[in-house]
Write a protein that holds these residues in place. Structure first.
Motif, mmCIF file in Angstrom:
data_model
loop_
_atom_site.group_PDB
_atom_site.id
_atom_site.type_symbol
_atom_site.label_atom_id
_atom_site.label_comp_id
_atom_site.label_asym_id
_atom_site.label_seq_id
_atom_site.Cartn_x
_atom_site.Cartn_y
_atom_site.Cartn_z
ATOM 1 N N ILE A 149 8.606 -2.311 -0.388
ATOM 2 C CA ILE A 149 8.227 -1.194 -1.074
ATOM 3 C C ILE A 149 9.638 -0.168 -0.800
ATOM 4 C CG2 ILE A 149 6.789 0.740 -0.813
ATOM 5 C CD1 ILE A 149 4.943 -1.199 0.691
ATOM 6 N N HIS A 150 9.835 0.504 -2.012
ATOM 7 C CA HIS A 150 10.778 1.349 -1.818
ATOM 8 C C HIS A 150 10.350 2.975 -1.475
ATOM 9 C CE1 HIS A 150 13.714 -1.660 -2.266
ATOM 10 N NE2 HIS A 150 13.008 -2.330 -3.356
ATOM 11 N N ASN A 151 9.127 3.105 -1.234
ATOM 12 C CA ASN A 151 8.716 4.354 -1.123
ATOM 13 C C ASN A 151 8.596 4.626 0.322
ATOM 14 O OD1 ASN A 151 7.497 6.834 -1.279
ATOM 15 N ND2 ASN A 151 5.490 6.019 -2.074
ATOM 16 N N VAL A 152 9.397 5.649 1.022
ATOM 17 C CA VAL A 152 9.285 5.668 2.269
ATOM 18 C C VAL A 152 8.059 6.758 2.843
ATOM 19 C CG1 VAL A 152 11.550 5.145 3.092
ATOM 20 C CG2 VAL A 152 10.927 7.648 2.331
ATOM 21 N N ASN A 153 7.374 7.418 1.572
ATOM 22 C CA ASN A 153 6.530 8.175 1.970
ATOM 23 C C ASN A 153 4.798 7.660 1.749
ATOM 24 O OD1 ASN A 153 8.084 10.655 2.261
ATOM 25 N ND2 ASN A 153 8.623 10.706 -0.118
ATOM 26 N N VAL A 154 4.690 6.667 2.509
ATOM 27 C CA VAL A 154 3.595 5.899 2.554
ATOM 28 C C VAL A 154 2.890 6.300 3.823
ATOM 29 C CG1 VAL A 154 4.397 3.963 1.005
ATOM 30 C CG2 VAL A 154 4.703 3.915 3.463
ATOM 31 N N LYS A 155 1.722 5.760 3.822
ATOM 32 C CA LYS A 155 0.785 6.036 4.935
ATOM 33 C C LYS A 155 0.941 4.548 5.493
ATOM 34 C CE LYS A 155 -3.694 7.180 6.806
ATOM 35 N NZ LYS A 155 -5.232 7.259 6.364
ATOM 36 N N ALA A 156 1.234 4.441 6.985
ATOM 37 C CA ALA A 156 1.400 3.317 7.807
ATOM 38 C C ALA A 156 0.316 3.445 8.925
ATOM 39 C CB ALA A 156 2.839 3.316 8.355
ATOM 40 N N ARG A 157 -0.148 2.310 9.233
ATOM 41 C CA ARG A 157 -1.286 2.161 10.358
ATOM 42 C C ARG A 157 -1.025 1.078 11.249
ATOM 43 N NH1 ARG A 157 -7.189 3.258 8.070
ATOM 44 N NH2 ARG A 157 -7.058 0.901 7.342
ATOM 45 N N GLY B 98 -0.513 4.127 -2.438
ATOM 46 C CA GLY B 98 -1.709 4.264 -3.448
ATOM 47 C C GLY B 98 -2.662 3.235 -3.435
ATOM 48 N N SER B 99 -2.998 2.419 -4.235
ATOM 49 C CA SER B 99 -3.756 1.451 -4.173
ATOM 50 C C SER B 99 -3.556 0.407 -3.809
ATOM 51 C CB SER B 99 -4.701 1.389 -5.848
ATOM 52 O OG SER B 99 -3.508 0.807 -6.638
ATOM 53 N N MET B 100 -2.310 0.028 -3.433
ATOM 54 C CA MET B 100 -1.653 -1.114 -3.029
ATOM 55 C C MET B 100 -1.790 -1.092 -1.243
ATOM 56 S SD MET B 100 -1.464 -2.910 -5.310
ATOM 57 C CE MET B 100 -0.264 -4.319 -4.640
ATOM 58 N N VAL B 101 -2.250 -2.148 -0.347
ATOM 59 C CA VAL B 101 -2.253 -2.342 0.778
ATOM 60 C C VAL B 101 -1.469 -3.531 1.129
ATOM 61 C CG1 VAL B 101 -3.589 -2.610 2.973
ATOM 62 C CG2 VAL B 101 -4.586 -1.318 0.979
ATOM 63 N N TYR B 102 -0.458 -3.311 2.236
ATOM 64 C CA TYR B 102 0.320 -4.422 2.523
ATOM 65 C C TYR B 102 0.036 -4.436 4.008
ATOM 66 C CZ TYR B 102 2.866 -3.509 -1.586
ATOM 67 O OH TYR B 102 3.255 -3.242 -2.981
ATOM 68 N N ARG B 103 -0.194 -5.483 4.645
ATOM 69 C CA ARG B 103 -0.588 -5.936 5.980
ATOM 70 C C ARG B 103 0.204 -7.130 6.654
ATOM 71 N NH1 ARG B 103 -6.620 -6.098 7.532
ATOM 72 N NH2 ARG B 103 -6.462 -3.937 6.821
ATOM 73 N N LYS B 104 0.810 -6.728 7.852
ATOM 74 C CA LYS B 104 1.466 -8.070 8.668
ATOM 75 C C LYS B 104 0.648 -8.199 10.031
ATOM 76 C CE LYS B 104 5.522 -9.904 10.837
ATOM 77 N NZ LYS B 104 7.000 -9.679 11.065
ATOM 78 N N TYR B 105 -0.006 -9.391 10.242
ATOM 79 C CA TYR B 105 -0.735 -9.743 11.693
ATOM 80 C C TYR B 105 0.533 -9.983 12.591
ATOM 81 C CZ TYR B 105 -4.852 -9.157 9.039
ATOM 82 O OH TYR B 105 -6.008 -8.731 8.275
ATOM 83 N N LEU B 106 0.424 -9.587 13.671
ATOM 84 C CA LEU B 106 1.468 -9.948 14.744
ATOM 85 C C LEU B 106 0.773 -10.568 16.141
ATOM 86 C CD1 LEU B 106 3.091 -6.440 14.868
ATOM 87 C CD2 LEU B 106 4.012 -8.511 13.792
ATOM 88 N N ASN B 107 1.559 -11.196 16.940
ATOM 89 C CA ASN B 107 1.162 -11.698 18.116
ATOM 90 C C ASN B 107 1.824 -11.257 19.258
ATOM 91 O OD1 ASN B 107 -0.773 -13.817 16.951
ATOM 92 N ND2 ASN B 107 1.188 -14.639 15.823
ATOM 93 N N PRO B 108 1.226 -11.738 20.509
ATOM 94 C CA PRO B 108 2.112 -11.225 21.699
ATOM 95 C C PRO B 108 3.317 -11.910 21.584
ATOM 96 C CG PRO B 108 -0.166 -11.841 22.216
ATOM 97 C CD PRO B 108 -0.087 -12.197 20.779
ATOM 98 N N GLY B 109 4.509 -11.084 21.996
ATOM 99 C CA GLY B 109 5.839 -11.884 21.902
ATOM 100 C C GLY B 109 6.467 -11.373 20.607
ATOM 101 N N ASP B 110 5.851 -11.180 19.407
ATOM 102 C CA ASP B 110 6.516 -10.597 18.433
ATOM 103 C C ASP B 110 7.231 -9.138 18.617
ATOM 104 O OD1 ASP B 110 5.623 -12.923 16.998
ATOM 105 O OD2 ASP B 110 3.992 -11.755 15.923
ATOM 106 N N ALA B 111 8.093 -8.642 17.801
ATOM 107 C CA ALA B 111 8.333 -7.533 17.677
ATOM 108 C C ALA B 111 7.456 -6.528 17.250
ATOM 109 C CB ALA B 111 9.678 -7.397 17.012
ATOM 110 N N PRO B 112 7.109 -5.302 17.584
ATOM 111 C CA PRO B 112 6.445 -4.447 17.088
ATOM 112 C C PRO B 112 6.817 -3.928 15.826
ATOM 113 C CG PRO B 112 7.180 -3.375 18.802
ATOM 114 C CD PRO B 112 8.051 -4.606 18.913
#
Length: 124
Positions: free
Chosen positions: A104-112, A84-98
């Motif tokens: 959030i409990h809604n699995v019907n979200v847009k993931a990028r 919806g109007s909420m955006v959640y983001r996680k930044y990653l680094n080399p060596g992290d898991a992708p």
């Protein structure tokens, strides 16, 4: 929530509002190109983010059959979820898991996700 790539400095940016903030960083705003979201893998490179339920919400994994590489010259820099109007983001680094988990409990979200070599990818 458009993402742009600067042709001058090769950095990716969120464009939150119209303005000239990147002039201070030595960039020319007219050199920004809006990135198009790709939604289908090419050459089996495993870039599409997949969403699944997890114990505390949802988990986004980049690459379902084979995980995306996370090495110094080729990695996923961020994973985000738009609900919806909420955006959640996680930044990653080399060596992290992708992957990233979000409360959030809604699995019907847009993931990028953004791959430093192959650009912006989305699940829908």
């Amino acid at each position: 929530m458009d993402i742009y790539k600067c042709k001058h400095c090769d950095e990716a940016w969120d464009k939150i509002f119209e303005g000239t903030a990147c002039e201070e960083a030595g960039c020319a705003c007219e050199d920004m190109t809006q990135l198009e979201e790709k939604t289908a893998d090419f050459k089996n490179e495993k870039h599409v983010p997949f969403v699944e339920k997890s114990e505390n919400g949802i988990k986004v994994i980049v690459g379902k059959a084979a995980l995306h590489p996370m090495v110094t010259d080729h990695w996923i820099t961020m994973i985000e979820v738009i609900d919806g109007s909420m955006v959640y983001r996680k930044y990653l680094n080399p060596g992290d898991a992708p992957e990233a988990e979000f409360p959030i409990h809604n699995v019907n979200v847009k993931a990028r996700e953004y791959c430093n070599k192959h650009g912006l990818w989305a699940n829908q």
